[in-house]
Write an enzyme that holds these catalytic residues in place. Structure first.
Site, short mmCIF file in Angstrom:
data_model
loop_
_atom_site.label_atom_id
_atom_site.label_comp_id
_atom_site.label_asym_id
_atom_site.label_seq_id
_atom_site.Cartn_x
_atom_site.Cartn_y
_atom_site.Cartn_z
CE LYS A 95 -2.12 -1.15 3.86
NZ LYS A 95 -1.36 -2.40 4.14
NE ARG A 155 -4.76 -1.53 9.90
CZ ARG A 155 -3.66 -1.02 9.30
NH1 ARG A 155 -3.65 0.19 8.85
NH2 ARG A 155 -2.61 -1.76 9.14
NE ARG A 160 7.72 -2.72 6.12
CZ ARG A 160 6.39 -2.72 6.21
NH1 ARG A 160 5.67 -2.07 5.33
NH2 ARG A 160 5.79 -3.37 7.18
NE ARG A 219 6.16 -0.62 9.96
CZ ARG A 219 5.06 -0.61 9.23
NH1 ARG A 219 5.01 0.04 8.08
NH2 ARG A 219 3.99 -1.26 9.64
NE ARG A 272 1.95 -5.12 10.99
CZ ARG A 272 3.03 -4.89 10.24
NH1 ARG A 272 4.22 -5.30 10.63
NH2 ARG A 272 2.91 -4.25 9.11
P1 AP5 Z 1 4.83 -1.57 1.80
O1 AP5 Z 1 4.52 -0.70 0.63
O2 AP5 Z 1 5.57 -0.98 2.95
O3 AP5 Z 1 3.50 -2.35 2.29
P2 AP5 Z 1 2.25 -1.83 3.11
O4 AP5 Z 1 1.04 -2.49 2.54
O5 AP5 Z 1 2.25 -0.35 3.20
O6 AP5 Z 1 2.60 -2.54 4.49
P3 AP5 Z 1 2.47 -2.05 5.99
O7 AP5 Z 1 3.14 -3.14 6.79
O8 AP5 Z 1 2.98 -0.67 6.16
O9 AP5 Z 1 0.96 -2.10 6.19
P4 AP5 Z 1 0.22 -2.17 7.51
O10 AP5 Z 1 -1.16 -1.93 7.07
O11 AP5 Z 1 0.44 -3.40 8.32
O12 AP5 Z 1 0.94 -1.07 8.41
P5 AP5 Z 1 0.56 0.40 8.82
O13 AP5 Z 1 1.79 1.18 8.83
O14 AP5 Z 1 -0.62 0.89 8.06
O15 AP5 Z 1 5.65 -2.83 1.22
C1 AP5 Z 1 6.14 -3.85 2.07
C2 AP5 Z 1 7.49 -4.35 1.51
O16 AP5 Z 1 7.25 -4.97 0.23
C3 AP5 Z 1 8.52 -3.24 1.25
O17 AP5 Z 1 9.79 -3.75 1.54
C4 AP5 Z 1 8.39 -2.94 -0.26
O18 AP5 Z 1 9.60 -2.49 -0.81
C5 AP5 Z 1 7.97 -4.29 -0.81
N1 AP5 Z 1 7.04 -4.19 -1.93
C6 AP5 Z 1 6.02 -3.29 -2.07
N2 AP5 Z 1 5.35 -3.52 -3.21
C7 AP5 Z 1 5.96 -4.59 -3.79
C8 AP5 Z 1 5.72 -5.32 -5.00
N3 AP5 Z 1 4.73 -5.00 -5.83
N4 AP5 Z 1 6.53 -6.37 -5.28
C9 AP5 Z 1 7.55 -6.72 -4.44
N5 AP5 Z 1 7.83 -6.07 -3.28
C10 AP5 Z 1 7.03 -5.03 -2.98
O19 AP5 Z 1 0.03 0.17 10.32
C11 AP5 Z 1 0.91 -0.19 11.36
C12 AP5 Z 1 0.13 -0.35 12.65
O20 AP5 Z 1 -0.49 0.90 13.01
C13 AP5 Z 1 -1.01 -1.37 12.64
O21 AP5 Z 1 -0.57 -2.68 12.88
C14 AP5 Z 1 -1.90 -0.82 13.77
O22 AP5 Z 1 -1.37 -1.16 15.03
C15 AP5 Z 1 -1.78 0.68 13.59
N6 AP5 Z 1 -2.81 1.25 12.71
C16 AP5 Z 1 -2.60 1.86 11.50
N7 AP5 Z 1 -3.77 2.24 10.95
C17 AP5 Z 1 -4.73 1.88 11.83
C18 AP5 Z 1 -6.14 1.98 11.81
N8 AP5 Z 1 -6.80 2.53 10.78
N9 AP5 Z 1 -6.84 1.50 12.87
C19 AP5 Z 1 -6.21 0.95 13.93
N10 AP5 Z 1 -4.86 0.80 14.01
C20 AP5 Z 1 -4.12 1.26 12.95
#
Ligand code: AP5
Length: 208
Positions: free
Chosen positions: A13, A88, A122, A152, A163
């Site tokens: 994402k 979410r 990552r 991270r 997660r």
């Molecule tokens: P990346 O682009 O970083 O993936 P992502 O989907 O953004 O993954 P996240 O782990 O950031 O998502 P998340 O939803 O768990 O975390 P968030 O920060 O929102 O890509 C991942 C890796 O793959 C990278 O190394 C990249 O280079 C590689 N890659 C990307 N695309 C690729 C492709 N096409 N092919 C190959 N490789 C690729 O949330 C973190 C925490 O915050 C949650 O666990 C929760 O505790 C809290 N939180 C956040 N939002 C909320 C909410 N709305 N409600 C409640 N808690 C929340």
């Protein structure tokens, strides 16, 4: 225009959002990035959120909804924004519907095995926030700004599985929710970042 990016942890994402926001002039609103910034700065929200984020759990809806409500009412979101990681839960989706008109939801579909591989490799820049994967950049330093690359805190293997479980329970049902509203577009997220972005560009161009 309000777009939502839906997808499991590691689906890509953040990577896709960076490309979309520079090409389509959208403001990137990542609730994960906002929470991490609050945690670094030790704000009241950051202190409350830390134990949930570090354990791979969701931060309570009321805190998140208030944070997003405030953020999307700011002037830089007037032209449109891309919500990454929000909503979410069903309660967050209902709240978003009451605050703003959602134009489209892009669901990034990726197999679980690939999610784990992506997250475990990552690296994130502590300076500019750029995201890398060790398969294509194995250094310790960000090529864009020269700052250090870090793992991270919530990318430890046991937290990653938690997660994904939390996503399956709480967030996956939103696929059906938005499909019923006619807003969902499914994107095959298994290709390279370039292939995924090309697919999204096609969807965006058809829309205009
Ligand atoms: P990346 O682009 O970083 O993936 P992502 O989907 O953004 O993954 P996240 O782990 O950031 O998502 P998340 O939803 O768990 O975390 P968030 O920060 O929102 O890509 C991942 C890796 O793959 C990278 O190394 C990249 O280079 C590689 N890659 C990307 N695309 C690729 C492709 N096409 N092919 C190959 N490789 C690729 O949330 C973190 C925490 O915050 C949650 O666990 C929760 O505790 C809290 N939180 C956040 N939002 C909320 C909410 N709305 N409600 C409640 N808690 C929340």
């Amino acid at each position: 225009m309000i777009l939502v990016l839906l997808g499991a942890p590691g689906a890509g994402k953040g990577t896709l959002a960076a490309e979309m926001c520079s090409s389509f002039k959208l403001k990137h609103i990542s609730t994960g990035d906002m929470l991490r910034q609050n945690m670094r700065e030790e704000t009241a929200l950051g202190i409350k959120a830390r134990s949930f984020v570090d354990a791979g759990k969701l931060v309570p809806d009321a805190l998140i909804i208030e944070m997003v409500r405030e953020r999307i009412s700011m002037p830089d979101c007037k032209e449109g924004c891309l919500l990454d990681g929000f909503p979410r839960t069903a309660a967050q989706a209902e709240a978003l519907g009451a605050i703003a008109h959602v134009d489209m939801v892009l669901y990034l579909e990726v197999e679980t095995d690939a999610l784990v591989k992506r997250i475990s490799g990552r690296r994130v820049c502590e300076g500019c926030g750029a995201v890398y994967h060790i398969s294509w950049h194995d250094g310790d330093v960000c090529p864009k700004c020269g700052a250090k690359l870090l793992v991270r805190d919530d990318d430890k293997p046991e937290t990653v599985l938690r997660r994904i479980e939390v996503y399956n329970q709480n967030t996956e049902p939103l696929i059906g929710y938005y499909r019923e509203k006619g807003l969902l577009r499914t994107v095959d997220g298994s290709g390279t970042p370039e292939e995924v972005f090309a697919a999204v560009r096609g969807i965006m161009e058809k829309r205009v």
